[in-house]
Design a protein around this motif. Structure first.
Motif, PDB file in Angstrom:
ATOM      1  N   SER A 130       0.788  -1.232   0.000  1.00 52.59           N
ATOM      2  CA  SER A 130       0.000   0.000   0.000  1.00 52.59           C
ATOM      3  C   SER A 130       0.825   1.289   0.000  1.00 52.59           C
ATOM      4  O   SER A 130       0.407   2.259  -0.644  1.00 52.59           O
ATOM      5  N   PRO A 131       1.978   1.372   0.704  1.00 55.06           N
ATOM      6  CA  PRO A 131       2.749   2.615   0.597  1.00 55.06           C
ATOM      7  C   PRO A 131       3.170   2.938  -0.824  1.00 55.06           C
ATOM      8  O   PRO A 131       3.196   4.110  -1.230  1.00 55.06           O
ATOM      9  N   VAL A 132       3.464   1.901  -1.606  1.00 54.36           N
ATOM     10  CA  VAL A 132       3.857   2.113  -3.000  1.00 54.36           C
ATOM     11  C   VAL A 132       2.653   2.543  -3.831  1.00 54.36           C
ATOM     12  O   VAL A 132       2.749   3.448  -4.663  1.00 54.36           O
ATOM     13  N   THR A 133       1.500   1.911  -3.599  1.00 52.90           N
ATOM     14  CA  THR A 133       0.313   2.268  -4.378  1.00 52.90           C
ATOM     15  C   THR A 133      -0.105   3.711  -4.148  1.00 52.90           C
ATOM     16  O   THR A 133      -0.557   4.387  -5.072  1.00 52.90           O
ATOM     17  N   VAL A 134       0.042   4.190  -2.918  1.00 51.40           N
ATOM     18  CA  VAL A 134      -0.312   5.578  -2.610  1.00 51.40           C
ATOM     19  C   VAL A 134       0.601   6.535  -3.367  1.00 51.40           C
ATOM     20  O   VAL A 134       0.152   7.553  -3.922  1.00 51.40           O
ATOM     21  N   GLN A 135       1.879   6.232  -3.407  1.00 52.65           N
ATOM     22  CA  GLN A 135       2.823   7.098  -4.106  1.00 52.65           C
ATOM     23  C   GLN A 135       2.612   7.056  -5.622  1.00 52.65           C
ATOM     24  O   GLN A 135       2.803   8.051  -6.312  1.00 52.65           O
ATOM     25  N   LEU A 136       2.212   5.880  -6.134  1.00 47.50           N
ATOM     26  CA  LEU A 136       2.026   5.742  -7.578  1.00 47.50           C
ATOM     27  C   LEU A 136       0.684   6.269  -8.060  1.00 47.50           C
ATOM     28  O   LEU A 136       0.493   6.469  -9.261  1.00 47.50           O
ATOM     29  N   ALA A 137      -0.254   6.495  -7.140  1.00 49.40           N
ATOM     30  CA  ALA A 137      -1.587   6.947  -7.523  1.00 49.40           C
ATOM     31  C   ALA A 137      -1.548   8.269  -8.280  1.00 49.40           C
ATOM     32  O   ALA A 137      -2.371   8.508  -9.173  1.00 49.40           O
ATOM     33  N   GLN A 138      -0.580   9.110  -7.942  1.00 55.98           N
ATOM     34  CA  GLN A 138      -0.496  10.404  -8.620  1.00 55.98           C
ATOM     35  C   GLN A 138      -0.094  10.244 -10.086  1.00 55.98           C
ATOM     36  O   GLN A 138      -0.314  11.148 -10.898  1.00 55.98           O
ATOM     37  N   PHE A 139       0.495   9.103 -10.440  1.00 53.87           N
ATOM     38  CA  PHE A 139       0.897   8.856 -11.829  1.00 53.87           C
ATOM     39  C   PHE A 139      -0.139   8.030 -12.587  1.00 53.87           C
ATOM     40  O   PHE A 139      -0.303   8.196 -13.794  1.00 53.87           O
TER      41      PHE A 139
END
Length: 223
Positions: A125-134
């Motif tokens: 989930s930490p990665v998905t949150v950061q990638l959501a902006q892309f």
């Protein structure tokens, strides 16, 4: 400010329950999710308000992304000895998970937001949150689907692997970690240190692959 301590206490309660009840269902993340969800529904609290109240926890997600490198470094000797099997297994497991999620979204005719969120569900989930902006996915939905993916994987994969005759700790660990990431890794560690170490490597490799795929797709769409 009751939601922040309530969330932390719910997770601690889940950890204590897991120590007493040896069941995949006694997962701290699952327990905390259900407790907080029930409290939100009973109190009729809107999610934006809850999200604002637990903002300090959300801010810890960015350091958690960096912390993914720690298991890989700690298990560098294991990775050096079995790097071919671990690398192929981890990347292939995540790739299959991403492909399955994509096909599922199309088969169910899900909306654009859900489809974009499922794109990164095999990463933690930490990665998905950061990638959501892309990806253009709502960060909350992306994180929720990632956690849900991890919970389902942690519940289904261990008994499924046993039924399929997969008993080697490295094989079990890399399969669980590459698909069920952090939640699955916690489950894998219950089977032993080697299984947990392989799962940590699978989780890290999965995060790297998902990030590379998102970066590639973002670059292609920008052209």
């Amino acid at each position: 400010m009751i939601w922040l301590p309530l969330t932390l206490l719910a997770f601690v309660a889940g950890m204590l329950l897991q120590l007493r009840v040896r069941s995949p269902l006694a997962n701290p993340t699952l327990v905390a999710t259900l407790v907080v969800l029930a409290a939100l529904l009973l109190s009729r609290t809107a999610y934006p308000y809850y999200h604002a109240q637990v903002q300090p926890l959300t801010e810890l997600l960015a350091p958690a992304v960096v912390a993914l490198a720690v298991p890989l470094y700690q298990q560098r000797a294991l990775l050096a000895r079995q790097w071919q099997a671990l690398l192929v297994g981890g990347l292939l497991g995540t790739a299959v998970g991403m492909g399955t999620d994509s096909l599922l979204a199309r088969a169910l005719h899900l909306g654009h937001a859900a489809e974009r969120s499922l794109m990164t569900a095999t990463a933690t989930s930490p990665v998905t949150v950061q990638l959501a902006q892309f990806t253009g996915a709502p960060a909350e939905l992306a994180a929720t689907l990632a956690v849900l993916s991890g919970l389902i994987g942690a519940l289904i994969l261990p008994p499924l692997l046993t039924r399929l005759g997969v008993r080697h700790p490295l094989a079990r660990g890399i399969a669980i970690g590459s698909v069920a990431h952090g939640v699955g890794t916690a489950r894998a560690r219950e089977e032993g240190s080697v299984t947990g170490a392989a799962s940590s490597i699978g989780m890290g490799l999965g995060a790297v692959l998902v990030t590379l795929v998102v970066a590639l797709l973002t670059g292609l769409s920008a052209r």
